[in-house]
Structure formats: structure tokens, C-alpha cells
Design a protein around this motif. Structure first.
Motif, short mmCIF file in Angstrom:
data_model
loop_
_atom_site.label_atom_id
_atom_site.label_comp_id
_atom_site.label_asym_id
_atom_site.label_seq_id
_atom_site.Cartn_x
_atom_site.Cartn_y
_atom_site.Cartn_z
N ASP A 325 0.87 -1.17 0.00
CA ASP A 325 0.00 0.00 0.00
C ASP A 325 0.91 1.22 0.00
OD1 ASP A 325 -1.99 1.83 0.20
OD2 ASP A 325 -2.87 1.06 2.04
N ALA A 326 1.06 1.82 -1.17
CA ALA A 326 2.01 2.91 -1.31
C ALA A 326 1.46 3.97 -2.27
CB ALA A 326 3.35 2.39 -1.82
N GLU A 327 2.05 5.13 -2.25
CA GLU A 327 1.68 6.18 -3.19
C GLU A 327 2.91 6.97 -3.60
OE1 GLU A 327 -1.17 8.58 -1.06
OE2 GLU A 327 0.38 9.99 -0.40
N GLN A 328 2.81 7.57 -4.78
CA GLN A 328 3.86 8.44 -5.30
C GLN A 328 3.24 9.79 -5.64
OE1 GLN A 328 5.17 6.03 -8.63
NE2 GLN A 328 6.97 5.34 -7.53
N THR A 329 3.91 10.85 -5.29
CA THR A 329 3.40 12.19 -5.57
C THR A 329 4.53 13.05 -6.14
OG1 THR A 329 3.86 12.88 -3.29
CG2 THR A 329 1.63 12.11 -3.79
N GLY A 330 4.12 14.03 -6.93
CA GLY A 330 5.08 14.95 -7.51
C GLY A 330 4.36 16.11 -8.17
N SER A 331 5.11 17.12 -8.57
CA SER A 331 4.52 18.27 -9.23
C SER A 331 5.54 18.91 -10.18
CB SER A 331 4.02 19.30 -8.22
OG SER A 331 5.10 19.80 -7.44
N GLY A 332 5.02 19.65 -11.14
CA GLY A 332 5.89 20.33 -12.10
C GLY A 332 5.14 21.45 -12.79
N MET A 361 8.67 11.99 -8.95
CA MET A 361 7.72 11.39 -8.03
C MET A 361 8.45 10.86 -6.80
SD MET A 361 4.93 11.79 -9.79
CE MET A 361 3.66 10.64 -9.26
N THR A 362 7.88 11.12 -5.63
CA THR A 362 8.45 10.66 -4.37
C THR A 362 7.52 9.62 -3.76
OG1 THR A 362 9.48 12.81 -3.98
CG2 THR A 362 9.25 11.35 -2.08
N THR A 363 8.09 8.50 -3.35
CA THR A 363 7.31 7.38 -2.82
C THR A 363 7.09 7.52 -1.31
OG1 THR A 363 8.17 5.88 -4.50
CG2 THR A 363 7.24 4.87 -2.53
N THR A 375 10.27 1.81 -1.80
CA THR A 375 11.17 2.31 -0.77
C THR A 375 10.74 3.71 -0.36
OG1 THR A 375 13.00 1.03 -1.71
CG2 THR A 375 13.57 2.83 -0.21
N GLU A 376 10.58 3.92 0.92
CA GLU A 376 10.19 5.21 1.44
C GLU A 376 11.16 6.29 0.96
OE1 GLU A 376 8.03 8.08 3.35
OE2 GLU A 376 7.50 5.93 3.37
N GLY A 377 10.61 7.35 0.35
CA GLY A 377 11.42 8.47 -0.11
C GLY A 377 12.09 8.27 -1.46
#
Length: 541
Positions: A325-332, A361-363, A375-377
């Protein structure tokens, strides 16, 4: 045997869901759904397609609210020989019941100011109820691999599930200026907020080994793979320790004056039995062996037992239950330039250039039981390519409007392997999109349209996998527009996309031969229903 659980679904849903390039959606209004060609739009959806063309609307305030409901089916078929039931079909259902497009514009004099919100990439969720070949292939290799190591095994089973979502929301603002009655220019800026989520599990991996040496229960029945490997690791570790101890005791006898040539049969029966069992587990007979040879042989097999024990422990870890159960987020951010040219009231041409959007994207791990797959981060490159978009609209007669589109996505500049430490060639040429559409005014209020758009992908075989693939497409859209009154216009459209099938050949390490070659075919289909309401609070030209 290679690592089992290749939980690499991270790429599976980060590609585009709908019309557009590899990661960019271009179906951003109900008008697009029914016409397929909107690059030269001078209506309110020009906020996205042709910001400079908004000056053609005249003075006042304009708004548009759109939603598309999208369904997509992804099908992967593999003939990998060890998978049960080959050729086996894996189906992923992708849905986006809400796919919004909201546009606002305010024109005064020669100036136009506008803003828009839409899913510029992604936009849906994918569900794979039985996983994918990349999940099952390593598990299916367990029986032949174990059989090749002298542990007869013929079957496997596992519970596999994966669900993911991906959406890249675009928030866009523009300003346009009417240089003359023929030419307008625009400058825009889009902020992209991206989020991918991953939720899934791989549970209850089972095999049917016949190997009582690891336990009396291993006689061909289906058992836990992790439990079997754990018991095997324990048994082999005991053999390694026992071999070392027995070798030390025999060496002590020799050091104490017992000739090395003394037959093993001269030793106590219990000692003979213990040494016979230890060497027998290594497939070595003690018949006619003396104590010197036995000591040397025991010293030789002890490291082998220890290595096999470590391997079994590794297999036990790789076949345990896993939940992710993980997510990745990012912006540009990306600038947008546009130019609109109208040589006459019967012709309109547009050029739009969107700069590359740099996305990292950061996990974040929400729950990673049995982890190691995310992997976290961790940072992943997810850049969106630059885009050159050309459009044309002409009116050969008053009731008929023809539209054309040409887009090229600058994919060759993008690192689609997701890592700056890798250099995997995945793109051969830039992605192309082109099409034609027609709209006919049945009456003053009712309009009908039909459109076609095709794409030509530029990916290399290294890009294609069961998690992510791209093929050439042909999309057809049709629908109606209805002018309720001078302030309200309604658009309803439907679209269906036909995808070329693709077949790739792969090779997998085999315990019996260097490589096993197999084929995987990739199929896809997409349908869309779009509804939009355009509101005009100003006098149009």
C-alpha cells in the motif's frame, strides 16, 4: 533462481489512459469527444487547445463544464510454458467515471484571460484481479527449478491481486492578446500535480514437492512454498553443522593416533549411521570409505549444505505473503505558447507549444508488509514531454465546418526508464497524433459531428511490457451539439478507440537450458462518453 516477486506494477498505470501521447491526455472536452479535432478551437475549450484563439469569442465572460466517463480494458496473453493454462489471458479493467474539464475565460478589448482544470495525464484506476504475467512467471518457475535440483515438483498456486490509480491534474492559466483581426498570441502556464497509488498482494504461494527429507508432509501434496523452503533451510543448516562436527571428531581421532586409513566400519555403529546419513544427504556413499576420506568429504560438503540452506532461506523470504500500500506524488510546471491566425472568417489556424514538464515522483509507504518493492522516499523520474500542436478549421459552406489536427510529442528527450542511473533505450521516434473531423449544422440549434484521430507510437521493444505498452491507434468520435439559447450550448459525444495488437518475444532463465523463449501479446480497447455545457455571458464575434 532469480528473485521471485517482481512487484513492478509502478509503471502499469502511470501511462496515459486516453487520447494523446505516451503520458499526456488530449481528450479534454465533450467537443473533443464528438469531433476528435480541437486544436484550432475558438470556443471556450480553447482554454486548453488554443489559448490565443479565445480572443475570437468577443468581450464577456465564458465558462465550460465537462465530464467524460471512460472505460478501458487491457489484455495481456502469454504462452510462457510453465504458467498453468497457457496460453493464459490476463485482463485489467480501467475506469474513470469522473473525468472533468472546467474552463473559464474573460475577454475585454484585445485581451483575454483564462483558466482551466483537467486531468492532463492518467485519470483512472486499474484493477488486475489475477495479476499479470510478470507476477506469475517467477512463481511458475518454481516447479521446474526444484525438479531440476532433484526435488520433484509439478504444480503451483498463488493468490495475486493488484489495483492502482493514477491522475495528473493540470491547473492552467493563460493570457492572450489580439495583435490584429487576423493574429492573436497567447502565453500560458500549467501546474501539474501528480499522484499514483498502489494497493495489492501476493499471498498463499503453494507448490507440491515430493521430498520427505525436508519433512514427512512433503509427499506431493500442495503445501506452503515458504514453509517448505523454511523447513529445507533448517534441515540443510542442521546438515551443515552436523557435517562440520563429524569432520572435527574424525580429525581428532586421527590426531590422537588412529590411522587415517582405518575403515569407517571400525567406528561405533551410531557414529557410522550419523556419518552415513550426512554424506547420504549429499548423495555420497560411505561404502569402503576410511575415516580420513570421510573427514575430508564431510569438510567439503559442509559449505555446500550451508550455501543451500541460505538459498532456501532466501526462497522462503521471496515466497512469503506480501501486501503493498504505497503512493507516489510529484509536481511540475510547464509554460505554454500559442498563436492563432485567421486569414478570413472561413479559415482558422493555430500553433501551440507546451514545454516539457519536469516531474519527480516521491514514494510514501502507507503499509508495506513484507516490503522491499517500494522504498520510502525513493525518487522516480516521470517527466511529461514537450508538445507541438497544430490545428486548422475551415468552412467550405456556412453549415459545414472541417477540422484537422497534428500533434507531435517530444518523447525522444524523455527518460522513460524512470531513473537517472539507467540508460535503457526505449524510444525510437517521437509520438505522432493526427486526424480530421467534420461538423454539420442540421438547424440553427442542432449540430452533428464525426471525427477521426490516429496515433503513431515511437516506442522500441524495450518499452513494451505487461505493465506498460503502446501501440498505434485509430479513434472515432461522434455526437451532437445543441444550442439551448444564446447563453447555453450543450455537447454530447461518444468515442471508441481501436488499438493495434503487439507481440513481443522474451527470454527467461531456465534450470534445464540457458533460456526459455516465449511470446506475449498486448491488446487494448477504450470507450468514452462525454457531456459538456458551455455558458456564454458575452457577445461572440
Amino acid at each position: 533462481m532469480r528473485k521471485l516477486l517482481i512487484f513492478v506494477a509502478a509503471m502499469m498505470i502511470t501511462v496515459n489512459l486516453l487520447a494523446g501521447g505516451l503520458v499526456t491526455n488530449s481528450n479534454q472536452s465533450a467537443m473533443f469527444t464528438r469531433l476528435q479535432n480541437r486544436n484550432a478551437s475558438t470556443s471556450i475549450d480553447a482554454v486548453y487547445y488554443n489559448p490565443a484563439g479565445l480572443t475570437k469569442l468577443g468581450n464577456g465572460f465564458f465558462a465550460s463544464i465537462n465530464n467524460q466517463t471512460v472505460g478501458q480494458t487491457k489484455t495481456v496473453i502469454t504462452d510462457f510454458p510453465w504458467i498453468s493454462g497457457v496460453p493464459k489471458e490476463y485482463i485489467g479493467d480501467v475506469s474513470a467515471p469522473v473525468y472533468p474539464g472546467i474552463y473559464l475565460a474573460y475577454n475585454t478589448g484585445k485581451l483575454s484571460f483564462s483558466a482551466g482544470f483537467n486531468p492532463i495525464g492518467g485519470g483512472g484506476g486499474a484493477e488486475y484481479k489475477t495479476g499479470l504475467p510478470s507476477f506469475e512467471t517467477p512463481i511458475s518457475s518454481l516447479p521446474p527449478s526444484l525438479t531440476g535440483q532433484g526435488i520433484p515438483t509439478t504444480a503451483y498456486a498463488a493468490d495475486i491481486y493488484f489495483e492502482g490509480t493514477s491522475v495528473y491534474f493540470g491547473y492552467q492559466v493563460n493570457a492572450a492578446y489580439k495583435v490584429s483581426d487576423q493574429i492573436s498570441v497567447g502565453l500560458g502556464l500549467r501546474y501539474v500535480s501528480a499522484k499514483n497509488t498502489y494497493n495489492g498482494y501476493l499471498r498463499n504461494i503453494q507448490i507440491n514437492p515430493t521430498y520427505p527429507g525436508f519433512g514427512p508432509q512433503y509427499t506431493g501434496s500442495m503445501v506452503s512454498a515458504s514453509g517448505f523452503f523454511t523447513d529445507g533451510s533448517t534441515t540443510l543448516s542442521t546438515l551443515a553443522t552436523g557435517s562440520t562436527t563429524a569432520a572435527t571428531n574424525l580429525s581428532a581421532l586421527i590426531a590422537g593416533g588412529t590411522p587415517a586409513a582405518t575403515p569407517l566400519t571400525a567406528l561405533p555403529a551410531l557414529t557410522q549411521t550419523q556419518i552415513g546419513q550426512l554424506l547420504g544427504a549429499a548423495g555420497i556413499s560411505t561404502t569402503g570409505m576410511n575415516i580420513g576420506t570421510a573427514a575430508a568429504t564431510l569438510n567439503a560438503v559442509a559449505p555446500n549444505f550451508a550455501a543451500k540452506s541460505a538459498a532456501m532461506a532466501s526462497y522462503a523470504a521471496q515466497t512469503r505473503d506480501v501486501e503493498v500500500d504505497a503512493e507516489q506524488t510529484g509536481s511540475g510546471v510547464s509554460p505554454i505558447l500559442s498563436v492563432n491566425y485567421s486569414p478570413s472568417d472561413k479559415m482558422n489556424f493555430s500553433v501551440r507549444y507546451e514545454f516539457r514538464t519536469n516531474l519527480e515522483m516521491t514514494t510514501s509507504l502507507i503499509d508495506n508488509k513484507g516490503g522491499g518493492f517500494f522504498t520510502e522516499g525513493e525518487k522516480t523520474i516521470a517527466d511529461m514531454p514537450a508538445l507541438l500542436a497544430l490545428g486548422a478549421e475551415v468552412k467550405p459552406i456556412d453549415k459545414l465546418s472541417l477540422a484537422a489536427t497534428f500533434n507531435t510529442y517530444m518523447d525522444k528527450k524523455i527518460d522513460y526508464d524512470g531513473s537517472d542511473k539507467k540508460n535503457i533505450a526505449q524510444i525510437d521516434k517521437n509520438f505522432l497524433e493526427y486526424g480530421l473531423g467534420a461538423e454539420y449544422s442540421i438547424s440553427d440549434k442542432l449540430r452533428a459531428s464525426l471525427g477521426w484521430v490516429a496515433t503513431s507510437t515511437g516506442v522500441l521493444p524495450a518499452y513494451q511490457s505487461d505493465q506498460r505498452y503502446s501501440t498505434n491507434t485509430n479513434s472515432w468520435g461522434a455526437g451532437f451539439g445543441y444550442r439551448v439559447n444564446s447563453m447555453i450550448d450543450v455537447n454530447i459525444g461518444g468515442q471508441y478507440t481501436f488499438y493495434d495488437n503487439d507481440v513481443q518475444t522474451y527470454a527467461y532463465p531456465s534450470p534445464a537450458s540457458p533460456l526459455v523463449k516465449y511470446n506475449q501479446s498486448y491488446k487494448k480497447k477504450t470507450w468514452i462518453i462525454g457531456v459538456g455545457v458551455d455558458l456564454y455571458f458575452g457577445k461572440t464575434e
